[in-house]
Every structure is written in C-alpha cells, then in structure tokens.
Scaffold this active site. Structure first.
Site, short mmCIF file in Angstrom:
data_model
loop_
_atom_site.label_atom_id
_atom_site.label_comp_id
_atom_site.label_asym_id
_atom_site.label_seq_id
_atom_site.Cartn_x
_atom_site.Cartn_y
_atom_site.Cartn_z
CG HIS A 26 51.65 -17.83 122.02
ND1 HIS A 26 50.64 -17.38 122.34
CD2 HIS A 26 52.80 -17.10 122.42
CE1 HIS A 26 51.08 -16.17 123.27
NE2 HIS A 26 52.31 -16.18 123.10
CG ASP A 42 45.14 -16.01 122.85
OD1 ASP A 42 43.92 -16.27 122.34
OD2 ASP A 42 45.11 -15.12 123.94
NE ARG A 43 50.10 -13.22 118.52
CZ ARG A 43 50.11 -12.08 117.84
NH1 ARG A 43 49.75 -12.50 116.44
NH2 ARG A 43 50.43 -11.13 118.28
CG ASP A 102 55.48 -17.00 125.67
OD1 ASP A 102 56.21 -16.96 126.64
OD2 ASP A 102 54.86 -15.97 125.21
CG ASN A 134 50.67 -11.13 127.77
OD1 ASN A 134 51.67 -11.88 127.61
ND2 ASN A 134 50.32 -10.33 126.52
CG HIS A 135 48.02 -13.96 124.91
ND1 HIS A 135 47.65 -13.81 123.64
CD2 HIS A 135 49.44 -13.13 124.56
CE1 HIS A 135 47.94 -12.92 123.06
NE2 HIS A 135 49.38 -12.64 123.28
NE ARG A 182 55.41 -6.82 125.79
CZ ARG A 182 55.40 -7.90 125.14
NH1 ARG A 182 54.38 -8.24 124.47
NH2 ARG A 182 56.59 -8.61 124.96
CG HIS A 239 55.90 -10.93 127.92
ND1 HIS A 239 54.52 -11.07 127.50
CD2 HIS A 239 55.79 -9.40 128.27
CE1 HIS A 239 53.74 -9.86 127.60
NE2 HIS A 239 54.60 -9.05 127.95
CG HIS A 274 54.38 -14.38 130.66
ND1 HIS A 274 54.38 -15.43 129.86
CD2 HIS A 274 53.63 -13.31 129.97
CE1 HIS A 274 54.25 -14.97 128.75
NE2 HIS A 274 53.70 -13.72 128.75
CG ASP A 309 51.42 -15.52 126.70
OD1 ASP A 309 50.64 -15.25 127.56
OD2 ASP A 309 52.25 -14.61 125.86
#
Length: 495
Positions: free
Chosen positions: A242, A272-273, A240, A301-302, A398, A425, A350, A269
């Site tokens: 991010h 995001d964030r 990730d 998943n993002h 999750r 992840h 991922h 990923d």
C-alpha cells in the site's frame, strides 16, 4: 419508578440511556482518531444497542468506510437515513461506498438529494460534480474497450520521449534493457525522494506489460533448489504494501533483494493509501522486468481504476508524471496474475476463495483477466473475499465478494490437493493471522498502516516442506508526506 420490562428488569430512563450512549460514542470517536477501528466499531455498536440514533449509525458507517467494509457502511447509512432522512453525512457516506464499488448511479442519487435539500452546501456540489465526472469517464472507458483500441503500452514509442538534459539520475541504454544495476540505482533515487525520467518509467511499463501478458492467471511456482554453497532454498510471500515505500525497503534490508535464489511473491495491493505508491509499484515492476524469476506479483483489489481514482494512486501518478503514464499503469494492472501455487501445496491469492463449490485450479488458470474487476464471479471472489470464523458462506462485509468459513477452505484445498491457503487483503495487529484450523493465513506487510493503525507487519518464508516461517517488523521512518495525500475527497466524509 419506571415500568418494568417483560424480563423483570427495571428499564432505565431514556435520558440516562442516551447519556451512556453518548459517552460510548465519544470513546468510539477517540478510538477512531487513534486508528483503533475495531475498538471504535465495538463502542459505536454498544451505543446503538442502548439508543439507536442516526449519528451513531453514521459514525459506525464512517469507520466501516475506513476499514473498506463498504457493504456494512451502506447498511449503516441506510439505517441512519431511515432514522433521520435529513442526516446529510449518511448520504455522503453511502455515496462514498457506492463510488468505490463503481455504482455511480446510486452515488449520484444520494448526492443529488443532498444538493437538493442543502443547496448552499458547496462541498456537496463539488462531490456531485466529481461523481458525475467519474461516471462519464467510466462510460467512456467502457466504450473504448468495446472498440478494442490498441493499448497505449503497445503504441507509445519510448525513443520519442525526451529526457531533460539536466537529468542526473539512472538511465537505460539504447536498447532500453532494464538491469539490476539500473533498479538498484533507481531505488536509491526514490529513497532520496527524486523521480526517474518519464522515458525510463514508460520503458519499464511497456516491458512489464509484455511480460505479464504472457503469464497465466494462475502461476505454478517452486521453492528454489538448495545452493551449491549449502544455502537452503526458500521462497518469501509478502502481503499488502500500500504505497509504503520505506517499509518495502526495510523488507529488502531484512530479507535481501529479490534474486533467482531469493524469490518473492508480493500478494497485491501495492498502491493506494500510502503516498509513495508510485515508488513501490515501479520498483516491483522493474525488478520483475530485470529478473523475472526473482519476483512474482498477484493482483489485489486496489490494482483497479476505481480504487486508484479514490484512494490516491491516480492523483499521485498524475502529480508526478501525467495521465498517459496512469493509463499505462492501468493496462499493466489488468494483466497481473490472480493467484499462484507454491510446490503444489500452497495456494496464494490476494482476497480469498470462490463463492461456489467445486472450483479447480484449472478454472482459476482459465480466467480471462484482462479487464477491470467485475462485480461478481470467480475473478471478483479471488480479489475481494475474506475468511470468516464460522462455517459456510455469507455476504461480504465489503459489499463485493463473499465471506467463507473453515469448511470452505478445507473443501477447496482438499479438492485441489493443496495444504494451505495464504491471502492478504486485511490489516492484522501482529502482521499475520492463522485461522481455519491452521489452513488459512492472512499476511499483511504494511506496518502502522496509514500512519495510524499501530499494527506490526510480516512476511512469510517457505522452505521445501512449505511450512510457514514468519518475520515480523515495525514501521520505518518516512518523509513527512501524509498517507492519502493524493486521494480524492470521496475517500471519506469526516465525522
């Protein structure tokens, strides 16, 4: 003296237990503020063991939200509401978790309860309206998909997008070919906190869309051959990133830019964030277009509409460009491959492994991936699942996907003639973690995640023998734009 318990140990007075529990809660709050989420969960759990209260469960639910353990956040919110049906924050947190999972009806039910019982809560009304809007948009998007409207990526005429005469950044030629020279210049412009013209962003997205659509859901990759100059072939896998653009640049400083003799796989990923998500994903996509054999991308998943709406990428793209560009990103994300093999030895994905036995590589290659991630099934498993230390499978913390044990890892790898699983992840303190008898590696490439986790990051280099070699690194300085700067207020509801 109080009445002794059945085990012969004198029970402490309730007031004394509550005082101890509140001290643990305060310690947990400090750990949470410092970004030490695992330690915060442990302290809240100790408080709950002493005196279970709605507030203790609510604080732990908030921490689980930050850890993206939405299933556990919902479970703790349920318990908090059971203990105190007037505890507003528990409804908020359960709504937040359900929003992330795309369960808008459940989220609306909770927010409707809050608005009904606290009609003067302006924040609650705003959240309710935001959830209603998200539900309408999701229903509209589903209706459009059923009508099979032509993707925007194939409809936009790039040449019709005007470039401001004052624009002084890198440009593409008349044929709109994305070259490595353009990518290098674009990276430097991003480093200086400047954007490139919308025409060139759209050109990158259109070409990435066409390239990824022609790529199978399972990529079968190889470590490059040794060079004539004696350079040993190697392949790099990153986890990730991010939206941490300046840390992405640090990876390239440490390990070189992607090239045919220095290939990379970025394992989902990308966005995001972090608040430089546009710069991260545009750089990766432009590199892919300029030199397809130099870089490979899998979907996390993002890379999904729902996550992007809540965790910042949608807000960032609309701030820097517009809704049309965001729609094109979403279309590109739906064509990202889901997994890869390296030298027929390493499986890279991922999230994790399937929730059923007997799944083959051919099954993963045959996934129809051009859609938003479903709530269950093989595609969901690959994007959302996590390893667990004990054998078998368990429901995911999750709220989507599964947790799988070392026996599941062994069965999948052995059944497909593979040696090693590499996944991402999850943030790891050292940037990576080896588990499941050495056959499962988690790699995470965003150091000091969200500017608060104090974790190292790592990437993995593989030679022809596919034995992992780890490089760890610390966070790089970045401009003073905080993580989640473009996120919605559904990303968490305070303490």
């Amino acid at each position: 003296m109080g009445d002794a318990g059945g085990d012969g140990v004198e029970q402490q007075p309730q007031e004394e237990l509550l005082e101890k529990a509140n001290k643990l809660k305060e310690q947990g709050n400090k750990q949470l503020a410092d970004g030490h989420l695992i330690q915060a969960v442990e302290l809240y759990s100790q408080a709950i063991d002493l005196v279970p209260t709605a507030v203790f469960y609510g604080n732990r639910a908030f921490t689980y939200l930050k850890m993206e353990n939405y299933g556990l956040a919902i479970s703790d919110s349920d318990e908090a509401i059971r203990l105190n049906s007037d505890y507003v924050k528990a409804y908020y947190r359960r709504a937040s978790a359900n929003m992330v999972l795309g369960k808008y009806k459940l989220a609306l039910k909770d927010l409707r309860q809050v608005v009904k019982t606290h009609p003067g809560d302006k924040d609650a009304r705003l959240k309710f309206k935001a959830c209603e809007k998200a539900a309408r948009e999701a229903a509209f998007a589903a209706a459009i998909m059923q009508e099979e409207e032509e993707p925007l990526c194939t409809r936009v005429v790039v040449q019709d997008i005007l470039v401001d005469p004052a624009y002084d950044g890198p440009a593409l030629g008349e044929d709109l070919t994305v070259t490595m020279d353009f990518v290098r210049a674009m990276i430097e412009r991003f480093r200086a906190q400047k954007l490139v013209a919308k025409r060139y962003v759209v050109a990158v997205l259109q070409q990435a869309f066409a390239l990824l659509r022609a790529t199978p859901s399972l990529m079968r990759l190889r470590v490059p051959a040794d060079g004539a100059d004696g350079k040993t072939g190697a392949f790099t896998v990153c986890g990730d990133t991010h939206g941490q653009f300046y840390d992405l640049l640090h990876i390239f400083e440490l390990n070189g830019l992607p090239a045919p003799d220095n290939p990379y796989l970025f394992n989902g990923d990308f966005v995001d964030r972090g608040s430089f998500s546009f710069e991260v994903v545009t750089t990766l996509l432009a590199l892919k277009v300029a030199c397809p054999e130099a870089i490979h991308l899998t979907r996390g998943n993002h890379e999904s509409k729902n996550m992007n709406k809540i965790y910042g990428f949608e807000g960032e793209v609309k701030h820097k460009y517009d809704a049309a560009v965001m729609t094109m990103f979403a279309e590109v994300f739906c064509w990202l491959p889901l997994c890869a093999t390296l030298n027929d030895k390493v499986f890279i994905v991922h999230g994790g492994l399937p929730s059923t036995d007997g799944v083959t590589l051919d099954d993963t290659e045959g996934i129809d991936r051009n859609r938003e991630p479903p709530e269950s099934g093989l595609m969901s498993d690959l994007m959302w699942s996590d390893p667990q230390p004990f054998e078998g499978r368990s429901p995911s913390k999750r709220g989507i996907g599964m947790s799988f044990g070392p026996d599941v890892t062994k069965a999948f790898l052995d059944g497909n003639g593979l040696e090693l699983l590499v996944r991402s992840h999850e943030v790891k303190e050292e940037g990576y973690l080896v588990e499941h008898d050495g056959r499962c590696i988690t790699v995470f490439s965003a150091p000091n995640y969200c500017d608060q986790m104090a974790n190292k990051a790592a990437f993995i280099r593989f030679g022809h023998d596919c034995k992992p070699q780890f490089t760890q690194y610390e966070a790089s300085p970045h401009p003073p734009i905080r993580p989640m700067a473009y996120a919605t207020n559904f990303s968490g509801f305070g303490m």
